[in-house]
Scaffold this motif. Structure first.
Motif, PDB file in Angstrom:
ATOM      1  N   LEU A  94       3.287   8.406  22.197  1.00 46.02           N
ATOM      2  CA  LEU A  94       4.053   7.633  23.294  1.00 46.02           C
ATOM      3  C   LEU A  94       3.347   6.196  23.202  1.00 46.02           C
ATOM      4  O   LEU A  94       1.988   6.061  23.328  1.00 46.02           O
ATOM      5  CB  LEU A  94       4.093   8.124  24.614  1.00 46.02           C
ATOM      6  N   LYS A  95       4.121   5.055  23.090  1.00 49.25           N
ATOM      7  CA  LYS A  95       3.205   3.896  23.373  1.00 49.25           C
ATOM      8  C   LYS A  95       2.990   3.520  24.838  1.00 49.25           C
ATOM      9  O   LYS A  95       4.010   3.601  25.604  1.00 49.25           O
ATOM     10  CB  LYS A  95       3.925   2.759  22.703  1.00 49.25           C
ATOM     11  N   ARG A  96       1.932   2.760  25.278  1.00 57.01           N
ATOM     12  CA  ARG A  96       1.646   2.511  26.543  1.00 57.01           C
ATOM     13  C   ARG A  96       1.952   0.942  26.943  1.00 57.01           C
ATOM     14  O   ARG A  96       1.186   0.235  26.009  1.00 57.01           O
ATOM     15  CB  ARG A  96       0.197   2.803  27.164  1.00 57.01           C
ATOM     16  N   ILE A  97       2.500   0.483  27.763  1.00 59.96           N
ATOM     17  CA  ILE A  97       2.489  -0.751  27.878  1.00 59.96           C
ATOM     18  C   ILE A  97       1.337  -1.558  28.474  1.00 59.96           C
ATOM     19  O   ILE A  97       0.553  -0.891  29.290  1.00 59.96           O
ATOM     20  CB  ILE A  97       3.708  -1.326  29.086  1.00 59.96           C
ATOM     21  N   GLU A  98       0.908  -2.755  27.889  1.00 60.05           N
ATOM     22  CA  GLU A  98      -0.323  -3.343  28.227  1.00 60.05           C
ATOM     23  C   GLU A  98      -0.242  -4.143  29.550  1.00 60.05           C
ATOM     24  O   GLU A  98       1.220  -4.748  29.820  1.00 60.05           O
ATOM     25  CB  GLU A  98      -0.913  -4.250  27.117  1.00 60.05           C
ATOM     26  N   LEU A  99      -1.265  -4.390  30.379  1.00 61.41           N
ATOM     27  CA  LEU A  99      -1.061  -5.322  31.488  1.00 61.41           C
ATOM     28  C   LEU A  99      -0.613  -6.782  31.067  1.00 61.41           C
ATOM     29  O   LEU A  99       0.155  -7.289  31.829  1.00 61.41           O
ATOM     30  CB  LEU A  99      -2.413  -5.319  32.245  1.00 61.41           C
ATOM     31  N   ASN A 100      -1.082  -7.131  30.057  1.00 54.51           N
ATOM     32  CA  ASN A 100      -0.150  -8.637  29.600  1.00 54.51           C
ATOM     33  C   ASN A 100       0.917  -8.461  29.173  1.00 54.51           C
ATOM     34  O   ASN A 100       1.538  -9.472  29.281  1.00 54.51           O
ATOM     35  CB  ASN A 100      -1.283  -9.257  28.310  1.00 54.51           C
ATOM     36  N   GLU A 101       1.814  -7.449  29.404  1.00 51.84           N
ATOM     37  CA  GLU A 101       3.121  -7.297  28.864  1.00 51.84           C
ATOM     38  C   GLU A 101       3.979  -7.318  30.060  1.00 51.84           C
ATOM     39  O   GLU A 101       5.033  -7.488  30.144  1.00 51.84           O
ATOM     40  CB  GLU A 101       3.408  -6.211  28.104  1.00 51.84           C
ATOM     41  N   LEU A 102       3.276  -7.149  31.429  1.00 52.64           N
ATOM     42  CA  LEU A 102       3.910  -7.330  32.630  1.00 52.64           C
ATOM     43  C   LEU A 102       4.352  -8.731  32.999  1.00 52.64           C
ATOM     44  O   LEU A 102       3.836  -9.519  32.594  1.00 52.64           O
ATOM     45  CB  LEU A 102       2.886  -6.702  33.687  1.00 52.64           C
ATOM     46  N   PRO A 103       5.195  -8.669  33.928  1.00 49.59           N
ATOM     47  CA  PRO A 103       5.317 -10.213  34.449  1.00 49.59           C
ATOM     48  C   PRO A 103       4.167 -10.701  34.856  1.00 49.59           C
ATOM     49  O   PRO A 103       3.471 -10.363  35.784  1.00 49.59           O
ATOM     50  CB  PRO A 103       6.541  -9.783  35.546  1.00 49.59           C
ATOM     51  N   LYS A 104       4.082 -12.150  34.645  1.00 48.16           N
ATOM     52  CA  LYS A 104       2.788 -12.850  35.142  1.00 48.16           C
ATOM     53  C   LYS A 104       2.870 -13.116  36.473  1.00 48.16           C
ATOM     54  O   LYS A 104       1.925 -13.272  37.012  1.00 48.16           O
ATOM     55  CB  LYS A 104       2.893 -14.356  34.334  1.00 48.16           C
ATOM     56  N   GLU A 105       4.003 -13.271  37.066  1.00 48.86           N
ATOM     57  CA  GLU A 105       4.272 -13.468  38.498  1.00 48.86           C
ATOM     58  C   GLU A 105       4.272 -12.153  39.216  1.00 48.86           C
ATOM     59  O   GLU A 105       5.289 -11.496  39.144  1.00 48.86           O
ATOM     60  CB  GLU A 105       5.688 -14.522  38.749  1.00 48.86           C
ATOM     61  N   ILE A 106       3.332 -12.201  40.123  1.00 50.79           N
ATOM     62  CA  ILE A 106       3.156 -10.880  40.777  1.00 50.79           C
ATOM     63  C   ILE A 106       3.711 -10.805  42.202  1.00 50.79           C
ATOM     64  O   ILE A 106       3.868 -12.056  42.537  1.00 50.79           O
ATOM     65  CB  ILE A 106       1.769 -10.413  41.083  1.00 50.79           C
ATOM     66  N   PRO A 107       3.988  -9.821  42.704  1.00 49.99           N
ATOM     67  CA  PRO A 107       4.689  -9.865  44.068  1.00 49.99           C
ATOM     68  C   PRO A 107       4.052 -10.599  45.139  1.00 49.99           C
ATOM     69  O   PRO A 107       2.663 -10.649  45.004  1.00 49.99           O
ATOM     70  CB  PRO A 107       5.016  -8.523  44.372  1.00 49.99           C
ATOM     71  N   ASN A 108       4.432 -11.332  46.219  1.00 47.15           N
ATOM     72  CA  ASN A 108       3.829 -11.970  47.330  1.00 47.15           C
ATOM     73  C   ASN A 108       4.152 -11.109  48.413  1.00 47.15           C
ATOM     74  O   ASN A 108       5.056 -10.900  48.892  1.00 47.15           O
ATOM     75  CB  ASN A 108       4.514 -13.361  47.471  1.00 47.15           C
ATOM     76  N   PHE A 109       2.846 -10.516  48.877  1.00 56.80           N
ATOM     77  CA  PHE A 109       2.952  -9.697  50.176  1.00 56.80           C
ATOM     78  C   PHE A 109       2.760 -10.317  51.568  1.00 56.80           C
ATOM     79  O   PHE A 109       2.633  -9.522  52.341  1.00 56.80           O
ATOM     80  CB  PHE A 109       1.703  -8.512  49.747  1.00 56.80           C
ATOM     81  N   LYS A 110       2.438 -11.768  51.326  1.00 51.00           N
ATOM     82  CA  LYS A 110       2.208 -12.374  52.591  1.00 51.00           C
ATOM     83  C   LYS A 110       3.677 -12.652  53.426  1.00 51.00           C
ATOM     84  O   LYS A 110       4.602 -13.155  52.604  1.00 51.00           O
ATOM     85  CB  LYS A 110       1.247 -13.490  52.342  1.00 51.00           C
ATOM     86  N   ASN A 111       3.417 -12.858  54.606  1.00 47.71           N
ATOM     87  CA  ASN A 111       4.525 -13.328  55.478  1.00 47.71           C
ATOM     88  C   ASN A 111       5.755 -12.413  55.098  1.00 47.71           C
ATOM     89  O   ASN A 111       7.076 -12.997  55.073  1.00 47.71           O
ATOM     90  CB  ASN A 111       4.937 -14.630  55.328  1.00 47.71           C
TER      91      ASN A 111
END
Length: 392
Positions: free
Chosen positions: A16-33
């Protein structure tokens, strides 16, 4: 339909191939407010990324998600929060987790085989909460006890209870209030239906070994009869879509129940009673076979004695014996049995191993005939002989 007849996939982590972190969306969720919990926000973020990835052809099924610890570091949250989010996404059919492999991507609309795994704690708790609702004759719009109270009643952690309650919310059984308090936060919206399996479920009865044990019994009933030899462990592993270790553990249960008889070497594992047969197999029908743990000792002891006789009748001290392969053919046993028998004879001082070009197995002593007294000629000094004669 039994579990092994369903469409299961046996995945190998190395393939199985593992997805690298740099393949994830660059914009991470905003947990504030945000009034939503972090795991809920991550669930939506992951789901959107997976759905869009499948639509655009950027993601493929059976690809490994990054490790939970790496995802937690990337998002700046705890591993527990990531784990909770992944469980929610699994409910949507876009992820599937398997112990010792990881979390793989799944297309919710796919008909590809699923991974075979044991029932999770959360799934067991979901069933137990359903039973609690039904057994207590709860009415629609009636509040449930708090997660902490349910935890004390059912006997699981508060976090697992909360995950189960939120799952029941997602399928319309419960409804959560818009605010969180120490009091009950869950309202019954519909009476849950309990399947036959859920009604009969034992909380310890859905381990993977238990599942394979049931499927192995069904497989035997459908395809074999008493006296047949079962396929090898690795073949059953492919049939049942589980590891060889899981097959081994399930077969041990059937051996203890008197359904199977394990014999070492070429004889394999034989069916001596059908799983649905309550009549015990007569002892004399299986007495010609030694149990596996006894057969090992019997085989080695027998070969040791045979080799002792062979040495006594054909060799002198210092002579070289035939190779293990030749002895294996002569005594009609495996080379491994010959090797272990010779190792035992070496410990007893009858043979000695030598390496190198002129190496091999050499006779160092002639075995005596068991049960009989033997005498050997020894070179003795004449003065000792004279002393011995005078002392008599």
């Amino acid at each position: 339909m039994t579990n092994f007849q369903k469409s299961f996939a046996k995945l190998e982590k190395a393939d199985l191939k593992r997805i690298e972190l740099n393949e994830l969306p660059k914009e991470i969720p905003n947990f504030k407010n945000s009034f939503e919990s972090k795991d809920s926000i991550i669930r939506k973020w992951l789901t959107d990324w997976i759905v869009n990835g499948f639509k655009k052809g950027k993601l493929k099924e059976n690809t490994l998600l990054p490790k939970k610890a790496d995802l937690a570091y990337y998002l700046g949250v705890s591993i527990g929060t990531v784990q909770n989010a992944i469980r929610y996404v699994e409910d949507s059919g876009y992820l599937e987790s398997k112990q010792r492999i990881g979390t793989v991507l799944r297309n919710a609309d796919s008909t590809n085989p699923v991974i075979r795994k044991s029932t999770s704690k959360r799934e067991k708790v979901i069933t137990q909460i359903k039973k609690y609702i039904v057994d207590n004759n709860m009415n629609v719009n009636e509040p449930l006890p708090s997660a902490r109270q349910i935890s004390a009643i059912i006997g699981h952690s508060t976090n697992t209870i909360r995950l189960a309650l939120e799952y029941l919310c997602s399928v319309g059984v419960l409804e959560t209030r818009a605010f969180r308090t120490n009091e009950s936060n869950w309202i019954l919206k519909s009476i849950p239906d309990l399947s036959k399996e859920e009604c009969e479920e034992d909380k310890d009865n859905n381990t993977l070994v238990k599942q394979v044990e049931r499927d192995l019994k069904d497989y035997i009933c459908r395809t074999h009869k008493v006296g047949d030899r079962l396929p090898a462990h690795f073949e059953l592993s492919e049939i049942l879509k589980v590891s060889i270790k899981t097959v081994h553990d399930a077969m041990k249960v059937l051996i203890d129940e008197g359904i199977l008889l394990a014999r070492r070497g070429r004889y394999g594992t034989t069916i001596i009673k059908m799983p649905d047969d309550n009549i015990l197999q007569p002892e004399n029908e299986i007495s010609i076979f030694a149990k596996a743990e006894e057969a090992q000792y019997y085989s080695y002891q027998k070969i040791e004695n045979s080799i002792k006789t062979y040495i006594r009748e054909n060799f002198e001290v210092g002579e070289k014996m035939p190779s293990m392969e030749s002895l294996s053919k002569k005594f009609d046993v495996s080379s491994n049995t010959i090797r272990k028998a010779l190792q035992n004879l070496s410990k007893q001082g009858y043979v000695q191993f030598s390496r190198g070009r002129y190496g091999g197995t050499f006779v160092t002593d002639i075995p005596e005939i068991e049960g009989a007294q033997t005498f050997r000629w020894l070179a003795v000094s004449p003065e000792y002989t004279f002393t011995f004669e005078n002392d008599r």
